[in-house]
Design a protein around this motif. Sequence first.
Motif, PDB file in Angstrom:
ATOM      1  N   TYR A   1       0.828  -1.214   0.000  1.00  0.00           N
ATOM      2  CA  TYR A   1       0.000   0.000   0.000  1.00  0.00           C
ATOM      3  C   TYR A   1       0.858   1.257   0.000  1.00  0.00           C
ATOM      4  O   TYR A   1       2.074   1.215   0.240  1.00  0.00           O
ATOM      5  CB  TYR A   1      -0.920   0.007   1.219  1.00  0.00           C
ATOM      6  CG  TYR A   1      -0.187   0.065   2.543  1.00  0.00           C
ATOM      7  CD1 TYR A   1       0.102   1.292   3.147  1.00  0.00           C
ATOM      8  CD2 TYR A   1       0.241  -1.100   3.192  1.00  0.00           C
ATOM      9  CE1 TYR A   1       0.785   1.357   4.348  1.00  0.00           C
ATOM     10  CE2 TYR A   1       0.919  -1.047   4.388  1.00  0.00           C
ATOM     11  CZ  TYR A   1       1.194   0.183   4.959  1.00  0.00           C
ATOM     12  OH  TYR A   1       1.885   0.244   6.154  1.00  0.00           O
TER      13      TYR A   1
ATOM     14  N   GLY B   1      -4.470   0.607  -1.446  1.00  0.00           N
ATOM     15  CA  GLY B   1      -3.930  -0.741  -1.588  1.00  0.00           C
ATOM     16  C   GLY B   1      -3.426  -0.967  -2.996  1.00  0.00           C
ATOM     17  O   GLY B   1      -4.121  -0.689  -3.972  1.00  0.00           O
TER      18      GLY B   1
ATOM     19  N   PHE C   1      -8.204  -4.470  -0.557  1.00  0.00           N
ATOM     20  CA  PHE C   1      -7.342  -3.953   0.504  1.00  0.00           C
ATOM     21  C   PHE C   1      -8.238  -3.656   1.696  1.00  0.00           C
ATOM     22  O   PHE C   1      -9.175  -2.853   1.589  1.00  0.00           O
ATOM     23  CB  PHE C   1      -6.626  -2.688   0.044  1.00  0.00           C
ATOM     24  CG  PHE C   1      -5.810  -2.030   1.126  1.00  0.00           C
ATOM     25  CD1 PHE C   1      -4.545  -2.498   1.444  1.00  0.00           C
ATOM     26  CD2 PHE C   1      -6.303  -0.929   1.825  1.00  0.00           C
ATOM     27  CE1 PHE C   1      -3.790  -1.899   2.434  1.00  0.00           C
ATOM     28  CE2 PHE C   1      -5.561  -0.322   2.810  1.00  0.00           C
ATOM     29  CZ  PHE C   1      -4.300  -0.815   3.127  1.00  0.00           C
TER      30      PHE C   1
END
Length: 331
Positions: free
Chosen positions: A248, A290, A300
């Motif tokens: 991320y 993400g 994510f």
Amino acid sequence: MDEEELSEVRRSELVRSNIIILDVIKKSLTQTLNNRGRLEPNVNFAQEDSIEHFHIDGSTMIMLNQPSSINYIEMELYDWNFSYYIEVSIDKYSWFRVIDHSNYDCRSTQRLWINRIYVRYIRIVGTKNTLNKTFTFKILKVMYNTDKLHLVEIKNGLVAPKYNVALPSMDATVIKGIPNWIIYRMEKSLEKIQNNILYDDYKNFLFDRGYTYHEVNLGCIEVQLAQPYVLSSMRILLYDRHKYTYGYTVHVSVNHKDWDMIIDKSNKSCRSWQSLQFEQRLVVYIRITGVQSSDTDRTFNLKYLEAPDQVSLDSIIKKPWKSMLSLLNRK
């Protein structure tokens, strides 16, 4: 007329009375003003019946009952995102700007710390409203606040807090991200559903409230703080019930237009708690994106966010304040 203008008035033989008037003016200008005022810790002057409001030149001026020492102003903004500045004065002629949020997005309750200053008048000027051309607010507190004074560093109206400001109780809010379906089964409050990652229910693992997510390569998770804060850390909890790992990035902004990347873990395999340290800067918006995920759904998943990091805060060597000019010029 201010004192400088009065001192330049010339005497005239045409009017006898003005000689006496000018003698009085001259004497008053040479006298030393007695700057005695009140210092009453944790007394809210805004609750007094004698406080007055005036609308002047597109701004609002507040007059306290008497000159007072203050270090804290709290006001509630209505409708949408606002920008503004606040000036104070003891004589209504010379003004000193103590808060300048002219270029930052602000919303909801503003908790404004300043260095202790002696004032009688407070002038609040709205500079932007993203919804319309009005600036609507309500003064909640004007005071010399000592309750959390030890938990803030104050410089030129900018605050570096030692407590978590990414809380619903501090009027932070999630503006992008999708709440997991589990949350809808656990919560009835739409506010708690939307802002679930800002509550500390992660501590109770038996009561799994789920998480907020976005699809990898599509969207992000964004949090807006109520006002600009100087931050140098934050902490997040990645949802890893099934030992998922994620890559991320984290970006921050003060106006939702200009973004700075402060964390790049796009090529890492991260899970569970993430303690994030970065160069001290002003922050209003936090964007977590993400880039990769081991989740079979390619999502994510974020369970919790706090800023600044409350766990490592005490162990971090305090960095000196950077130049305010560099902070204000940072996009």
